[in-house]
Design an enzyme around this catalytic site. Structure first.
Site, PDB file in Angstrom:
ATOM      1  N   SER A   1       0.836  -1.197   0.000  1.00 25.51           N
ATOM      2  CA  SER A   1       0.000   0.000   0.000  1.00 25.51           C
ATOM      3  C   SER A   1       0.873   1.249   0.000  1.00 25.51           C
ATOM      4  O   SER A   1       1.964   1.253   0.578  1.00 25.51           O
ATOM      5  CB  SER A   1      -0.848  -0.022   1.275  1.00 25.51           C
TER       6      SER A   1
ATOM      7  N   THR B   1       0.436   3.509   1.809  1.00 23.56           N
ATOM      8  CA  THR B   1       0.519   3.924   3.211  1.00 23.56           C
ATOM      9  C   THR B   1       1.922   3.666   3.785  1.00 23.56           C
ATOM     10  O   THR B   1       2.307   4.299   4.772  1.00 23.56           O
ATOM     11  CB  THR B   1      -0.597   3.223   4.027  1.00 23.56           C
TER      12      THR B   1
ATOM     13  N   TYR C   1      -1.567  -0.957  10.792  1.00 28.32           N
ATOM     14  CA  TYR C   1      -1.881  -1.595   9.502  1.00 28.32           C
ATOM     15  C   TYR C   1      -0.744  -1.348   8.509  1.00 28.32           C
ATOM     16  O   TYR C   1      -0.243  -2.275   7.865  1.00 28.32           O
ATOM     17  CB  TYR C   1      -3.202  -1.039   8.934  1.00 28.32           C
TER      18      TYR C   1
ATOM     19  N   LYS D   1       2.314  -3.841   6.464  1.00 24.83           N
ATOM     20  CA  LYS D   1       2.738  -3.853   5.053  1.00 24.83           C
ATOM     21  C   LYS D   1       4.255  -3.616   4.963  1.00 24.83           C
ATOM     22  O   LYS D   1       4.948  -4.262   4.185  1.00 24.83           O
ATOM     23  CB  LYS D   1       1.984  -2.787   4.251  1.00 24.83           C
TER      24      LYS D   1
HETATM   25  P1  NAD Z   1     -10.924  -6.787   1.350  1.00 21.84           P
HETATM   26  O1  NAD Z   1     -11.098  -6.788   2.814  1.00 21.84           O
HETATM   27  O2  NAD Z   1     -12.092  -6.487   0.492  1.00 21.84           O
HETATM   28  O3  NAD Z   1     -10.319  -8.192   0.879  1.00 21.84           O
HETATM   29  C1  NAD Z   1      -9.427  -8.933   1.686  1.00 21.84           C
HETATM   30  C2  NAD Z   1      -9.960 -10.353   1.731  1.00 21.84           C
HETATM   31  O4  NAD Z   1      -9.098 -11.160   2.523  1.00 21.84           O
HETATM   32  C3  NAD Z   1     -11.352 -10.451   2.356  1.00 21.84           C
HETATM   33  O5  NAD Z   1     -12.185 -11.170   1.470  1.00 21.84           O
HETATM   34  C4  NAD Z   1     -11.130 -11.202   3.670  1.00 21.84           C
HETATM   35  O6  NAD Z   1     -12.237 -12.009   3.988  1.00 21.84           O
HETATM   36  C5  NAD Z   1      -9.887 -12.008   3.342  1.00 21.84           C
HETATM   37  N1  NAD Z   1      -9.048 -12.363   4.503  1.00 21.84           N
HETATM   38  C6  NAD Z   1      -8.593 -11.537   5.482  1.00 21.84           C
HETATM   39  N2  NAD Z   1      -7.833 -12.233   6.346  1.00 21.84           N
HETATM   40  C7  NAD Z   1      -7.819 -13.527   5.917  1.00 21.84           C
HETATM   41  C8  NAD Z   1      -7.211 -14.714   6.385  1.00 21.84           C
HETATM   42  N3  NAD Z   1      -6.490 -14.738   7.517  1.00 21.84           N
HETATM   43  N4  NAD Z   1      -7.390 -15.851   5.683  1.00 21.84           N
HETATM   44  C9  NAD Z   1      -8.139 -15.862   4.553  1.00 21.84           C
HETATM   45  N5  NAD Z   1      -8.747 -14.769   4.058  1.00 21.84           N
HETATM   46  C10 NAD Z   1      -8.584 -13.607   4.741  1.00 21.84           C
HETATM   47  O7  NAD Z   1      -9.718  -5.811   1.011  1.00 21.84           O
HETATM   48  P2  NAD Z   1      -9.229  -5.267  -0.404  1.00 21.84           P
HETATM   49  O8  NAD Z   1      -9.572  -3.842  -0.480  1.00 21.84           O
HETATM   50  O9  NAD Z   1      -9.656  -6.183  -1.464  1.00 21.84           O
HETATM   51  O10 NAD Z   1      -7.660  -5.357  -0.178  1.00 21.84           O
HETATM   52  C11 NAD Z   1      -6.891  -6.437  -0.653  1.00 21.84           C
HETATM   53  C12 NAD Z   1      -5.454  -6.238  -0.261  1.00 21.84           C
HETATM   54  O11 NAD Z   1      -4.981  -4.991  -0.774  1.00 21.84           O
HETATM   55  C13 NAD Z   1      -5.215  -6.173   1.250  1.00 21.84           C
HETATM   56  O12 NAD Z   1      -3.984  -6.804   1.514  1.00 21.84           O
HETATM   57  C14 NAD Z   1      -5.128  -4.692   1.532  1.00 21.84           C
HETATM   58  O13 NAD Z   1      -4.346  -4.437   2.668  1.00 21.84           O
HETATM   59  C15 NAD Z   1      -4.444  -4.201   0.280  1.00 21.84           C
HETATM   60  N6  NAD Z   1      -4.713  -2.777  -0.033  1.00 21.84           N
HETATM   61  C16 NAD Z   1      -6.003  -2.335  -0.143  1.00 21.84           C
HETATM   62  C17 NAD Z   1      -6.244  -0.999  -0.457  1.00 21.84           C
HETATM   63  C18 NAD Z   1      -7.642  -0.462  -0.547  1.00 21.84           C
HETATM   64  O14 NAD Z   1      -7.812   0.753  -0.467  1.00 21.84           O
HETATM   65  N7  NAD Z   1      -8.658  -1.282  -0.752  1.00 21.84           N
HETATM   66  C19 NAD Z   1      -5.167  -0.130  -0.656  1.00 21.84           C
HETATM   67  C20 NAD Z   1      -3.874  -0.623  -0.530  1.00 21.84           C
HETATM   68  C21 NAD Z   1      -3.659  -1.955  -0.227  1.00 21.84           C
HETATM   69  C1  WQD Z   2      -9.269   9.921   1.126  1.00 25.84           C
HETATM   70  C2  WQD Z   2      -9.435  11.401   1.447  1.00 25.84           C
HETATM   71  C3  WQD Z   2      -9.671  11.849   3.792  1.00 25.84           C
HETATM   72  C4  WQD Z   2     -13.535   9.816   4.261  1.00 25.84           C
HETATM   73  C5  WQD Z   2      -6.804   4.762   2.952  1.00 25.84           C
HETATM   74  C6  WQD Z   2      -5.763   4.049   3.768  1.00 25.84           C
HETATM   75  C7  WQD Z   2      -4.657   3.535   2.885  1.00 25.84           C
HETATM   76  C8  WQD Z   2      -5.209   2.710   1.719  1.00 25.84           C
HETATM   77  C9  WQD Z   2      -6.310   3.420   1.002  1.00 25.84           C
HETATM   78  C10 WQD Z   2      -5.094   0.405   2.331  1.00 25.84           C
HETATM   79  C11 WQD Z   2      -8.641  11.851   2.667  1.00 25.84           C
HETATM   80  C12 WQD Z   2     -10.945  12.210   3.061  1.00 25.84           C
HETATM   81  C13 WQD Z   2     -12.362  10.332   3.761  1.00 25.84           C
HETATM   82  C14 WQD Z   2     -14.558  10.702   4.695  1.00 25.84           C
HETATM   83  C15 WQD Z   2     -13.160  12.562   4.070  1.00 25.84           C
HETATM   84  N1  WQD Z   2      -5.763   1.477   2.175  1.00 25.84           N
HETATM   85  N2  WQD Z   2     -12.186  11.682   3.657  1.00 25.84           N
HETATM   86  N3  WQD Z   2     -14.322  12.043   4.569  1.00 25.84           N
HETATM   87  O1  WQD Z   2      -6.885   7.764   3.834  1.00 25.84           O
HETATM   88  O2  WQD Z   2      -6.015   8.154   1.483  1.00 25.84           O
HETATM   89  O3  WQD Z   2      -6.182   5.878   2.326  1.00 25.84           O
HETATM   90  O4  WQD Z   2      -7.301   3.868   1.944  1.00 25.84           O
HETATM   91  O5  WQD Z   2      -3.933   0.213   2.208  1.00 25.84           O
HETATM   92  O6  WQD Z   2      -3.818   2.788   3.682  1.00 25.84           O
HETATM   93  O7  WQD Z   2      -5.238   4.950   4.722  1.00 25.84           O
HETATM   94  O8  WQD Z   2      -8.248   7.069   1.795  1.00 25.84           O
HETATM   95  O9  WQD Z   2     -10.612   7.169   1.166  1.00 25.84           O
HETATM   96  O10 WQD Z   2     -10.001   7.110   3.613  1.00 25.84           O
HETATM   97  O11 WQD Z   2      -9.515   9.162   2.294  1.00 25.84           O
HETATM   98  O12 WQD Z   2     -13.006  13.779   3.982  1.00 25.84           O
HETATM   99  O13 WQD Z   2     -15.608  10.287   5.169  1.00 25.84           O
HETATM  100  O14 WQD Z   2     -10.818  11.619   1.774  1.00 25.84           O
HETATM  101  O15 WQD Z   2      -9.413  12.774   4.812  1.00 25.84           O
HETATM  102  O16 WQD Z   2      -8.223  13.169   2.417  1.00 25.84           O
HETATM  103  P1  WQD Z   2      -6.789   7.331   2.440  1.00 25.84           P
HETATM  104  P2  WQD Z   2      -9.672   7.567   2.247  1.00 25.84           P
END
Ligand code: NAD
Ligand code: WQD
Length: 343
Positions: free
Chosen positions: A124, A126, A148, A152
């Site tokens: 991510s 992040t 979190y 990563k």
């Molecule tokens: P999500 O929660 O929709 O999908 C993750 C899936 O993993 C879920 O279906 C959950 O049931 C499953 N899971 C969790 N722990 C498990 C375990 N121990 N065993 C088996 N299954 C398990 O999340 P997503 O948005 O699809 O994210 C997928 C990946 O991408 C994650 O690793 C997340 O950290 C990363 N990521 C997501 C975002 C985002 O904004 N969505 C951004 C950056 C990174």
């Molecule tokens: C986006 C912008 C908020 C909600 C997060 C995780 C990151 C990654 C992606 C997994 C920011 C603003 C949000 C609301 C708002 N996930 N906001 N009102 O924070 O960039 O990233 O998701 O890896 O790790 O931190 O995404 O969609 O939460 O926020 O004003 O109700 O929207 O302040 O500026 P973010 P977000």
């Protein structure tokens, strides 16, 4: 090639399964459904016309992973399964370290045992924390982040150490920016549990009338309009990046998956209002703890080495989110409502 997709039923996993199946890969979908619904995988099957094995298993149980490798000829793994809520991770760090890191370690141990040494890992943006210079390149060192985000960072370190110990591994680390949107069919999309933490799912629920108004967390950032700026990327573009990553160059490689464009919260609200035809009531509130002002990617490395580039616009992202939201007002939990209505 048969690919094990962990976390396959989740938001990014389900969209990636569609891309993989459409490209002709065989998949084995694994999930414990802790943050997803099996209905998403049924719909993946329906969208692609392909049937694939679905394994309900928790990665914290190594023996269950080994059973999958016994049963199927897995050649590569795309590892999505993890917990991802930043705020929750601050309150429950141990749950996050346990799930995200023991899940990864168990998986890698089994892969090593079965001599499957090709993995794509979901990291991510992040991991960068707050960065002064935009756009962010992959060589920027890790910054301060949440528990979190630290899972990563630590996962990336584990993968680096593993590669150092054995360069036969092929490891691709993808650092996603802000995935939003849904499949253009409106059949699969993001289905957050409870109150959405992320901006676009929240806006979408306001637009459909499930929430009263959007709280914008701060309008005093040093940005174009005072609200936070992020690199929003269409989920199908992001999913497509995994197709390229599975065939990535040998070795350990790290890539940003983003568009390289930054949009403010207010710009996203405006684009969503246009896409939905709905006004989004909003109010400005205090900054959210831990938020940064600006974050967008330099996506050039992925473009050059993976031959991958995001193509969809913010308009596409909002229109596709809105289609998913209107066709599935309560996500996957009320997937019968259209059938019931028709009866
Ligand atoms: P999500 O929660 O929709 O999908 C993750 C899936 O993993 C879920 O279906 C959950 O049931 C499953 N899971 C969790 N722990 C498990 C375990 N121990 N065993 C088996 N299954 C398990 O999340 P997503 O948005 O699809 O994210 C997928 C990946 O991408 C994650 O690793 C997340 O950290 C990363 N990521 C997501 C975002 C985002 O904004 N969505 C951004 C950056 C990174
Ligand atoms: C986006 C912008 C908020 C909600 C997060 C995780 C990151 C990654 C992606 C997994 C920011 C603003 C949000 C609301 C708002 N996930 N906001 N009102 O924070 O960039 O990233 O998701 O890896 O790790 O931190 O995404 O969609 O939460 O926020 O004003 O109700 O929207 O302040 O500026 P973010 P977000």
């Amino acid at each position: 090639m048969t690919i094990l997709v962990t976390g396959a039923a989740g938001y990014i996993g389900s969209h990636t399964c569609v891309e993989l199946l459409e490209a002709g890969y065989n998949i084995v979908a694994l999930d414990n459904f802790s943050n997803s619904h099996p209905e998403s995988l049924k719909r993946v099957s329906e969208l692609t016309g392909k049937i694939f094995p679905i394994v309900k298993a928790d990665l914290k149980e190594e023996t269950l992973i080994a059973e999958v490798f016994d049963q199927y000829q897995i050649e590569a793994v795309i590892h999505f399964a993890a917990y991802k809520a930043v705020g929750e991770s601050v309150h429950h760090p141990l749950t996050y370290y346990e799930n995200n890191l023991s899940g990864l370690i168990n998986l890698l141990k089994v892969m090593e045992r079965y001599k499957v040494k090709r993995i794509v890992f979901s990291s991510s943006a992040t991991v960068y924390g707050s960065v002064a210079q935009m756009p962010i390149r992959e060589n920027v060192p890790f910054g301060k982040t949440s528990p979190y985000g630290k899972t990563k960072q630590m996962a990336e370190e584990i993968l680096n150490d593993l590669y150092t110990s054995d360069t036969a591994w092929n490891i691709t680390i993808l650092r996603y920016f802000n995935p939003i949107g849904a499949h253009s069919s409106g059949r699969i999309g993001e289905d957050p549990t409870g109150t959405p933490n992320n901006l676009v799912p929240y806006i979408s629920q306001v637009a459909i009338g499930q929430r009263v108004m959007l709280n914008i967390f701060g309008n005093d950032y040093e940005t174009k309009d005072g609200t936070g700026v992020r690199d929003y990327i269409h989920i199908s573009d992001l999913a497509n990046g995994h197709l390229k990553a599975i065939e990535a160059p040998e070795g350990l490689n790290v890539y940003n998956l983003g568009t390289g464009c930054g949009y403010s919260v207010l710009e996203v609200v405006e684009a969503f209002e246009e896409a939905s035809g709905k006004a989004i009531p909003l109010k400005f509130t205090a900054r959210r703890p831990g938020d940064i002002a600006v974050c967008y990617a330099d996506p050039v490395k992925a473009e050059l080495e993976l031959k991958w580039k995001a193509t969809r616009s913010l308009k596409d992202m909002c229109e596709d989110t809105w289609r998913w939201q209107t066709l599935n007002p309560s996500g996957y939990t009320d997937f019968n409502h259209l059938v019931q209505k028709a009866e």
